[in-house]
Design a protein around this motif. Structure first.
Motif, mmCIF file in Angstrom:
data_model
loop_
_atom_site.group_PDB
_atom_site.id
_atom_site.type_symbol
_atom_site.label_atom_id
_atom_site.label_comp_id
_atom_site.label_asym_id
_atom_site.label_seq_id
_atom_site.Cartn_x
_atom_site.Cartn_y
_atom_site.Cartn_z
ATOM 1 N N THR A 28 0.878 -1.135 -0.036
ATOM 2 C CA THR A 28 -0.020 0.139 -0.100
ATOM 3 C C THR A 28 0.971 1.474 -0.078
ATOM 4 O O THR A 28 2.050 1.100 0.640
ATOM 5 C CB THR A 28 -0.782 -0.058 1.418
ATOM 6 O OG1 THR A 28 -1.750 -1.173 1.019
ATOM 7 C CG2 THR A 28 -1.682 1.193 1.531
ATOM 8 N N GLY A 29 0.450 2.253 -0.615
ATOM 9 C CA GLY A 29 1.040 3.464 -0.593
ATOM 10 C C GLY A 29 1.390 3.845 -2.190
ATOM 11 O O GLY A 29 1.221 3.099 -2.785
ATOM 12 N N THR A 31 4.450 4.452 -3.502
ATOM 13 C CA THR A 31 5.721 3.462 -4.223
ATOM 14 C C THR A 31 4.901 2.069 -4.544
ATOM 15 O O THR A 31 5.303 1.571 -5.742
ATOM 16 C CB THR A 31 6.630 3.416 -3.247
ATOM 17 O OG1 THR A 31 7.084 4.495 -2.619
ATOM 18 C CG2 THR A 31 7.990 2.881 -4.122
ATOM 19 N N ASP A 83 6.339 -4.061 -1.100
ATOM 20 C CA ASP A 83 5.809 -3.014 -0.316
ATOM 21 C C ASP A 83 6.535 -2.008 0.027
ATOM 22 O O ASP A 83 7.541 -2.160 0.052
ATOM 23 C CB ASP A 83 5.064 -3.539 1.052
ATOM 24 C CG ASP A 83 3.806 -2.644 1.612
ATOM 25 O OD1 ASP A 83 3.603 -1.742 1.277
ATOM 26 O OD2 ASP A 83 3.311 -3.279 2.815
ATOM 27 N N ALA A 85 7.844 1.610 2.687
ATOM 28 C CA ALA A 85 7.942 1.814 4.051
ATOM 29 C C ALA A 85 8.380 3.272 4.173
ATOM 30 O O ALA A 85 8.402 4.160 3.309
ATOM 31 C CB ALA A 85 9.389 1.020 4.204
ATOM 32 N N ASP A 86 7.861 3.696 5.248
ATOM 33 C CA ASP A 86 8.190 5.047 5.761
ATOM 34 C C ASP A 86 9.608 5.363 6.100
ATOM 35 O O ASP A 86 10.002 6.224 6.103
ATOM 36 C CB ASP A 86 7.037 5.263 6.864
ATOM 37 C CG ASP A 86 5.660 5.170 6.475
ATOM 38 O OD1 ASP A 86 5.242 5.888 5.431
ATOM 39 O OD2 ASP A 86 5.035 4.343 6.981
ATOM 40 N N LYS A 96 6.393 1.347 9.139
ATOM 41 C CA LYS A 96 5.253 1.419 8.130
ATOM 42 C C LYS A 96 4.006 1.644 8.849
ATOM 43 O O LYS A 96 3.827 1.727 10.119
ATOM 44 C CB LYS A 96 5.269 -0.066 7.461
ATOM 45 C CG LYS A 96 6.277 -0.598 6.758
ATOM 46 C CD LYS A 96 6.189 -1.631 5.809
ATOM 47 C CE LYS A 96 4.683 -1.934 5.264
ATOM 48 N NZ LYS A 96 4.375 -0.866 4.242
ATOM 49 N N GLY A 98 2.274 4.451 7.584
ATOM 50 C CA GLY A 98 2.106 5.918 7.231
ATOM 51 C C GLY A 98 0.686 6.060 6.535
ATOM 52 O O GLY A 98 -0.281 6.939 6.449
ATOM 53 N N GLY A 99 0.103 4.875 5.693
ATOM 54 C CA GLY A 99 -0.939 4.848 5.001
ATOM 55 C C GLY A 99 -2.143 4.074 5.778
ATOM 56 O O GLY A 99 -3.193 3.634 5.290
ATOM 57 N N ALA A 101 -2.186 1.147 6.835
ATOM 58 C CA ALA A 101 -2.629 -0.329 6.550
ATOM 59 C C ALA A 101 -1.573 -1.393 7.212
ATOM 60 O O ALA A 101 -1.440 -2.434 6.700
ATOM 61 C CB ALA A 101 -2.355 -0.300 4.864
ATOM 62 N N GLU A 105 -0.688 -5.229 6.336
ATOM 63 C CA GLU A 105 0.592 -5.282 5.589
ATOM 64 C C GLU A 105 1.293 -6.348 6.310
ATOM 65 O O GLU A 105 2.188 -7.220 5.925
ATOM 66 C CB GLU A 105 1.371 -3.933 5.651
ATOM 67 C CG GLU A 105 0.663 -2.960 4.733
ATOM 68 C CD GLU A 105 1.385 -1.592 4.745
ATOM 69 O OE1 GLU A 105 1.237 -0.982 3.584
ATOM 70 O OE2 GLU A 105 1.530 -0.947 5.670
ATOM 71 N N LYS A 123 13.681 7.741 2.398
ATOM 72 C CA LYS A 123 13.287 6.645 3.469
ATOM 73 C C LYS A 123 14.484 6.173 4.499
ATOM 74 O O LYS A 123 14.157 5.344 5.432
ATOM 75 C CB LYS A 123 12.449 5.689 2.737
ATOM 76 C CG LYS A 123 11.042 5.952 1.971
ATOM 77 C CD LYS A 123 10.222 6.853 2.784
ATOM 78 C CE LYS A 123 9.011 7.281 2.060
ATOM 79 N NZ LYS A 123 8.356 6.152 1.462
HETATM 80 C C1 5RP Z 1 1.066 2.039 4.227
HETATM 81 C C2 5RP Z 1 2.521 1.986 4.340
HETATM 82 C C3 5RP Z 1 3.463 2.534 3.341
HETATM 83 O O1 5RP Z 1 3.930 1.389 2.657
HETATM 84 C C4 5RP Z 1 4.094 3.595 3.343
HETATM 85 O O2 5RP Z 1 3.581 4.493 4.129
HETATM 86 C C5 5RP Z 1 5.297 3.977 2.379
HETATM 87 O O3 5RP Z 1 4.094 4.883 1.407
HETATM 88 P P1 5RP Z 1 4.715 5.469 0.176
HETATM 89 O O4 5RP Z 1 5.499 4.820 -0.857
HETATM 90 O O5 5RP Z 1 3.489 6.533 -0.257
HETATM 91 O O6 5RP Z 1 5.714 6.549 1.010
HETATM 92 O O7 5RP Z 1 3.148 1.276 5.308
HETATM 93 O O8 5RP Z 1 0.486 1.708 5.434
#
Ligand code: 5RP
Length: 232
Positions: A28-29, A31, A83, A85-86, A96, A98-99, A101, A105, A123
């Motif tokens: 999710t997110g 990326t 996936d 990561a933040d 993780k 930020g979204g 999820a 995840e 990141k």
């Molecule tokens: C969602 C997450 C995302 O993987 C994380 O927030 C990174 O998102 P982005 O690729 O938009 O920076 O953990 O819960």
């Protein structure tokens, strides 16, 4: 400010890990979205894989792009999860969520033969904690749980944790796909992430936290002109 090209290049490098017949966890997110889009292109070209989405957002995206999906309870093996990561440190420990999820995840990453993280260079950190750590909690008793989360972070060596309930427009708590709240824990630095992860998991009311310890074995960092792949 993250560069979209870096995210897309990380996602493109992760496509090399996908093999015919795999069941693939879809992150999710922003990326992970690139990865789902690129995977959909491969599927349109004849690749046979099935996806397991880590959020309702990703489920909707994958469905709209024609990626065949498996309901989680029909899955007996997930070969690979890709996936975002933040934050990611030098030992492939992650923040993780930020979204919002993180629960799905983590369930899906933990059930996968391999978790591949895709990220842009912003990141990468020496020590986790600059990004507020998301902790998913049950709405029932969440103010008590927040106090216990504070105590757990202090006991794990975080000097001055500050905890906010994540809200959306209208100042209402964000509700996760699992019907829970998110506490964003501002730590600045988490000196001992494995200890923090253990102590947070012990708090009643904590459904899951965003520390992913010992889960990612491959981290792909995208650049403007390619990507670097790190194995752990
Ligand atoms: C969602 C997450 C995302 O993987 C994380 O927030 C990174 O998102 P982005 O690729 O938009 O920076 O953990 O819960």
């Amino acid at each position: 400010m993250a560069n979209e090209r870096e995210k897309e290049n990380a996602a493109m490098a992760a496509i090399d890990f996908v093999e015919e017949g795999m069941t693939v966890g879809l992150g999710t997110g922003s990326t992970a979205k690139y990865f789902v889009e690129l995977l959909a292109e491969e599927i349109a070209d004849g690749l046979m894989v099935k996806g397991v989405p880590t959020s309702e957002d990703t489920r909707r995206l994958a469905e709209s792009l024609g990626v065949p999906l498996l309901p989680i309870d029909h899955v007996d093996r997930i070969h690979l999860t890709v996936d975002g990561a933040d934050e990611v440190d030098g030992e492939a420990q992650l923040i993780k969520g930020g979204g919002a999820a993180l629960l799905r995840e983590k369930i899906i990453a933990n059930a996968s033969d391999l978790m591949v993280v895709i990220a842009d260079p912003s990141k990468q950190v020496d020590m986790l904690g600059q990004f507020p750590l998301p902790v998913e909690v049950t709405p029932f008793g969440y103010t008590i749980t927040a106090k216990k989360v504070f105590d757990a972070l202090k006991a794990a060596g975080v000097a001055k944790p500050r905890i906010d309930v994540r809200t959306s427009s209208g100042n209402k708590p964000v509700i996760t796909d699992g019907g829970n709240y998110i506490l964003d824990c501002h730590c600045s630095v988490i000196p001992n992430a494995p200890k923090a992860a253990r102590l947070l998991s012990d708090v009643p009311g904590v459904v899951e936290h965003g520390l992913f310890i010992g889960m990612a074995r491959t981290v792909i960092i995208g650049q403007d002109d390619g990507a670097s792949v790190f194995e752990y």
